[in-house]
Write a protein that holds these residues in place. Structure first.
Motif, PDB file in Angstrom:
ATOM      1  N   LEU A 157      -7.122  21.185 133.600  1.00 45.04           N
ATOM      2  CA  LEU A 157      -6.602  19.924 133.073  1.00 45.04           C
ATOM      3  C   LEU A 157      -7.199  19.665 131.695  1.00 45.04           C
ATOM      4  CD1 LEU A 157      -4.846  17.451 134.011  1.00 45.04           C
ATOM      5  CD2 LEU A 157      -7.007  16.322 134.554  1.00 45.04           C
ATOM      6  N   ASP A 158      -6.332  19.404 130.702  1.00 45.49           N
ATOM      7  CA  ASP A 158      -6.759  18.987 129.364  1.00 45.49           C
ATOM      8  C   ASP A 158      -6.229  17.582 129.131  1.00 45.49           C
ATOM      9  OD1 ASP A 158      -7.689  21.520 127.344  1.00 45.49           O
ATOM     10  OD2 ASP A 158      -6.719  22.079 129.222  1.00 45.49           O
ATOM     11  N   TYR A 159      -7.094  16.680 128.630  1.00 36.73           N
ATOM     12  CA  TYR A 159      -6.665  15.300 128.499  1.00 36.73           C
ATOM     13  C   TYR A 159      -7.453  14.575 127.413  1.00 36.73           C
ATOM     14  CZ  TYR A 159     -10.839  14.440 131.367  1.00 36.73           C
ATOM     15  OH  TYR A 159     -12.124  14.409 131.843  1.00 36.73           O
ATOM     16  N   ILE A 160      -6.894  13.438 126.989  1.00 35.12           N
ATOM     17  CA  ILE A 160      -7.571  12.513 126.078  1.00 35.12           C
ATOM     18  C   ILE A 160      -7.924  11.264 126.883  1.00 35.12           C
ATOM     19  CG2 ILE A 160      -7.459  11.246 123.916  1.00 35.12           C
ATOM     20  CD1 ILE A 160      -7.200  14.272 123.576  1.00 35.12           C
ATOM     21  N   GLY A 179      -3.036  -1.458 128.863  1.00 35.97           N
ATOM     22  CA  GLY A 179      -3.011  -0.183 129.575  1.00 35.97           C
ATOM     23  C   GLY A 179      -1.748   0.620 129.371  1.00 35.97           C
ATOM     24  N   GLN A 180      -0.859   0.148 128.492  1.00 32.31           N
ATOM     25  CA  GLN A 180       0.415   0.834 128.298  1.00 32.31           C
ATOM     26  C   GLN A 180       0.597   1.297 126.845  1.00 32.31           C
ATOM     27  OE1 GLN A 180       3.741  -1.362 129.894  1.00 32.31           O
ATOM     28  NE2 GLN A 180       2.698  -1.767 131.831  1.00 32.31           N
ATOM     29  N   ALA A 181      -0.455   1.878 126.301  1.00 36.45           N
ATOM     30  CA  ALA A 181      -0.351   2.427 124.950  1.00 36.45           C
ATOM     31  C   ALA A 181       0.475   3.711 124.954  1.00 36.45           C
ATOM     32  CB  ALA A 181      -1.746   2.707 124.402  1.00 36.45           C
ATOM     33  N   GLU A 192       2.071   9.130 127.497  1.00 33.64           N
ATOM     34  CA  GLU A 192       1.679   7.857 128.071  1.00 33.64           C
ATOM     35  C   GLU A 192       0.554   8.122 129.058  1.00 33.64           C
ATOM     36  OE1 GLU A 192       5.100   6.054 129.799  1.00 33.64           O
ATOM     37  OE2 GLU A 192       6.064   5.633 127.866  1.00 33.64           O
ATOM     38  N   SER A 193      -0.246   7.104 129.335  1.00 29.33           N
ATOM     39  CA  SER A 193      -1.376   7.315 130.237  1.00 29.33           C
ATOM     40  C   SER A 193      -0.892   7.634 131.645  1.00 29.33           C
ATOM     41  CB  SER A 193      -2.280   6.085 130.262  1.00 29.33           C
ATOM     42  OG  SER A 193      -1.579   4.949 130.710  1.00 29.33           O
ATOM     43  N   ASP A 194      -1.659   8.483 132.324  1.00 30.72           N
ATOM     44  CA  ASP A 194      -1.331   8.884 133.685  1.00 30.72           C
ATOM     45  C   ASP A 194      -1.667   7.738 134.638  1.00 30.72           C
ATOM     46  OD1 ASP A 194      -1.988  10.088 136.431  1.00 30.72           O
ATOM     47  OD2 ASP A 194      -1.065  11.792 135.418  1.00 30.72           O
ATOM     48  N   MET A 195      -0.667   7.237 135.357  1.00 29.19           N
ATOM     49  CA  MET A 195      -0.859   6.056 136.189  1.00 29.19           C
ATOM     50  C   MET A 195      -1.749   6.333 137.398  1.00 29.19           C
ATOM     51  SD  MET A 195       2.829   5.726 138.156  1.00 29.19           S
ATOM     52  CE  MET A 195       2.191   4.386 139.166  1.00 29.19           C
ATOM     53  N   TRP A 196      -1.812   7.588 137.861  1.00 32.35           N
ATOM     54  CA  TRP A 196      -2.610   7.915 139.036  1.00 32.35           C
ATOM     55  C   TRP A 196      -4.093   8.012 138.689  1.00 32.35           C
ATOM     56  CZ3 TRP A 196      -0.032   7.026 143.194  1.00 32.35           C
ATOM     57  CH2 TRP A 196       1.348   7.278 143.246  1.00 32.35           C
ATOM     58  N   PHE A 217      -4.702  10.446 129.142  1.00 30.37           N
ATOM     59  CA  PHE A 217      -3.456  10.992 128.619  1.00 30.37           C
ATOM     60  C   PHE A 217      -3.517  12.502 128.800  1.00 30.37           C
ATOM     61  CE2 PHE A 217      -4.278   6.947 126.696  1.00 30.37           C
ATOM     62  CZ  PHE A 217      -3.047   6.354 126.456  1.00 30.37           C
ATOM     63  N   VAL A 218      -2.759  13.008 129.747  1.00 30.47           N
ATOM     64  CA  VAL A 218      -2.826  14.420 130.101  1.00 30.47           C
ATOM     65  C   VAL A 218      -1.995  15.249 129.127  1.00 30.47           C
ATOM     66  CG1 VAL A 218      -2.357  16.133 131.886  1.00 30.47           C
ATOM     67  CG2 VAL A 218      -3.214  13.858 132.526  1.00 30.47           C
ATOM     68  N   LEU A 219      -2.644  16.222 128.495  1.00 32.21           N
ATOM     69  CA  LEU A 219      -1.947  17.113 127.570  1.00 32.21           C
ATOM     70  C   LEU A 219      -1.118  18.123 128.360  1.00 32.21           C
ATOM     71  CD1 LEU A 219      -4.973  17.710 125.179  1.00 32.21           C
ATOM     72  CD2 LEU A 219      -2.952  16.324 124.681  1.00 32.21           C
ATOM     73  N   GLU A 220       0.109  18.317 127.921  1.00 33.61           N
ATOM     74  CA  GLU A 220       1.019  19.197 128.646  1.00 33.61           C
ATOM     75  C   GLU A 220       1.228  20.533 127.945  1.00 33.61           C
ATOM     76  OE1 GLU A 220       4.550  16.905 129.058  1.00 33.61           O
ATOM     77  OE2 GLU A 220       3.639  15.436 130.425  1.00 33.61           O
ATOM     78  N   ASN A 221       1.164  20.528 126.620  1.00 34.00           N
ATOM     79  CA  ASN A 221       1.505  21.749 125.877  1.00 34.00           C
ATOM     80  C   ASN A 221       0.441  22.154 124.870  1.00 34.00           C
ATOM     81  OD1 ASN A 221       4.189  21.862 127.101  1.00 34.00           O
ATOM     82  ND2 ASN A 221       4.679  20.101 125.796  1.00 34.00           N
ATOM     83  N   SER A 222      -0.746  21.597 124.984  1.00 32.78           N
ATOM     84  CA  SER A 222      -1.810  21.945 124.045  1.00 32.78           C
ATOM     85  C   SER A 222      -3.156  21.810 124.725  1.00 32.78           C
ATOM     86  CB  SER A 222      -1.739  21.055 122.796  1.00 32.78           C
ATOM     87  OG  SER A 222      -1.786  19.683 123.135  1.00 32.78           O
ATOM     88  N   ASN A 223      -4.196  22.281 124.039  1.00 30.50           N
ATOM     89  CA  ASN A 223      -5.554  22.239 124.565  1.00 30.50           C
ATOM     90  C   ASN A 223      -6.341  21.102 123.923  1.00 30.50           C
ATOM     91  OD1 ASN A 223      -5.107  24.615 126.119  1.00 30.50           O
ATOM     92  ND2 ASN A 223      -5.523  25.866 124.302  1.00 30.50           N
TER      93      ASN A 223
END
Length: 255
Positions: A157-160, A179-181, A192-196, A217-223
């Motif tokens: 998992l990569d995230y901000i 919470g909805q940036a 968008e931020s991961d609600m879980w 904020f979970v990155l989907e296509n980058s590190n």
């Protein structure tokens, strides 16, 4: 939270045990007589200690088969863990972030996490009566294990991570969805931020109240290690008449 649920379950068992012990002191003579009758009726071994008959033959005082207490404990703990699972995930991700230097690795129940970048020198934001303090923005990668890996159906998992504290200084209720940036990254992703995983901040803020939380904020296509900056956008706050009570927030955060 899992530890708390487990503690509560154990406390319940101790209360039951204490009540059972008190009852034993009152009705000891009656039970001894009953146990002697049970030994005769069911041909139990004569060398079995009268005080332990109920434990060894697996019956209660009424001669009914007891349910395995270990199984009951496991079921109770599993149900409690399931109810709290979603909240625990975000806590595992946020644990110890402030105590970690950029480049360091931490390990907790969720897995092993590496802090690649952090920015915690961000100006306080004011929009109308809303004051928002972005305490940190961090770029993190993780190798997941256990329940977190199972829940997210991935072992990487990569995230901000964005930690926010927000306050409504007005004398009236204001709506502002901290919470909805929306986020865009220097690697070209819009998120968008991961609600879980993220905390919840109530958008309808009562007068004079403040809230805080961590958002992921979970990155989907980058590190995470490749992200050099992020842009964060919040819609303007508004009052009960749906009139704008401030300006849209649009900021750039560089690592």
């Amino acid at each position: 939270m899992k530890k708390l649920c487990t503690t509560l379950s154990l406390s319940t068992l101790l209360v039951v045990a204490a009540c059972g012990g008190e009852e034993a002191g009152v009705d000891e003579d009656n039970r001894n007589e009953q146990n002697m009758n049970n030994n005769t009726e069911y041909n139990l071994d004569d060398d079995t200690d009268d005080g332990n008959d109920n434990e060894e033959d697996g019956t209660n005082n009424n001669g009914l088969e007891d349910t395995d207490p270990d199984l009951n404990d496991n079921e109770t703990n599993e149900e409690a863990a399931g109810d709290e699972n979603d909240e625990d995930l975000g806590e595992d991700l946020a644990d110890d972030t402030w105590e970690t230097e950029v480049g360091d690795t931490i390990e907790n129940e969720g897995g092993v996490f590496t802090l690649h970048n952090r920015q915690d020198d961000i100006d306080t934001i004011e929009t109308g009566p809303i004051i928002m303090d972005i305490q940190q923005v961090a770029a993190v990668s993780g190798e997941l294990t256990g329940e977190m890996a199972d829940f997210l159906e991935t072992d990487e998992l990569d995230y901000i991570q964005v930690d926010i504290q927000v306050e409504n200084t007005a004398d009236e209720d204001i709506t502002f969805y901290a919470g909805q940036a929306r986020m865009s990254t220097s690697t070209g992703e819009q998120l968008e931020s991961d609600m879980w995983l993220s905390d919840h901040i109530d958008g309808e803020m009562m007068a004079g109240t403040s809230q805080s939380g961590s958002f992921f904020f979970v990155l989907e296509n980058s590190n995470a290690e490749d992200v050099e900056s992020v842009r964060l956008v919040w819609s303007a706050p508004h009052d009960d008449d749906w009139e704008d009570a401030g300006e849209e927030v649009d900021i750039e955060v560089e690592f």
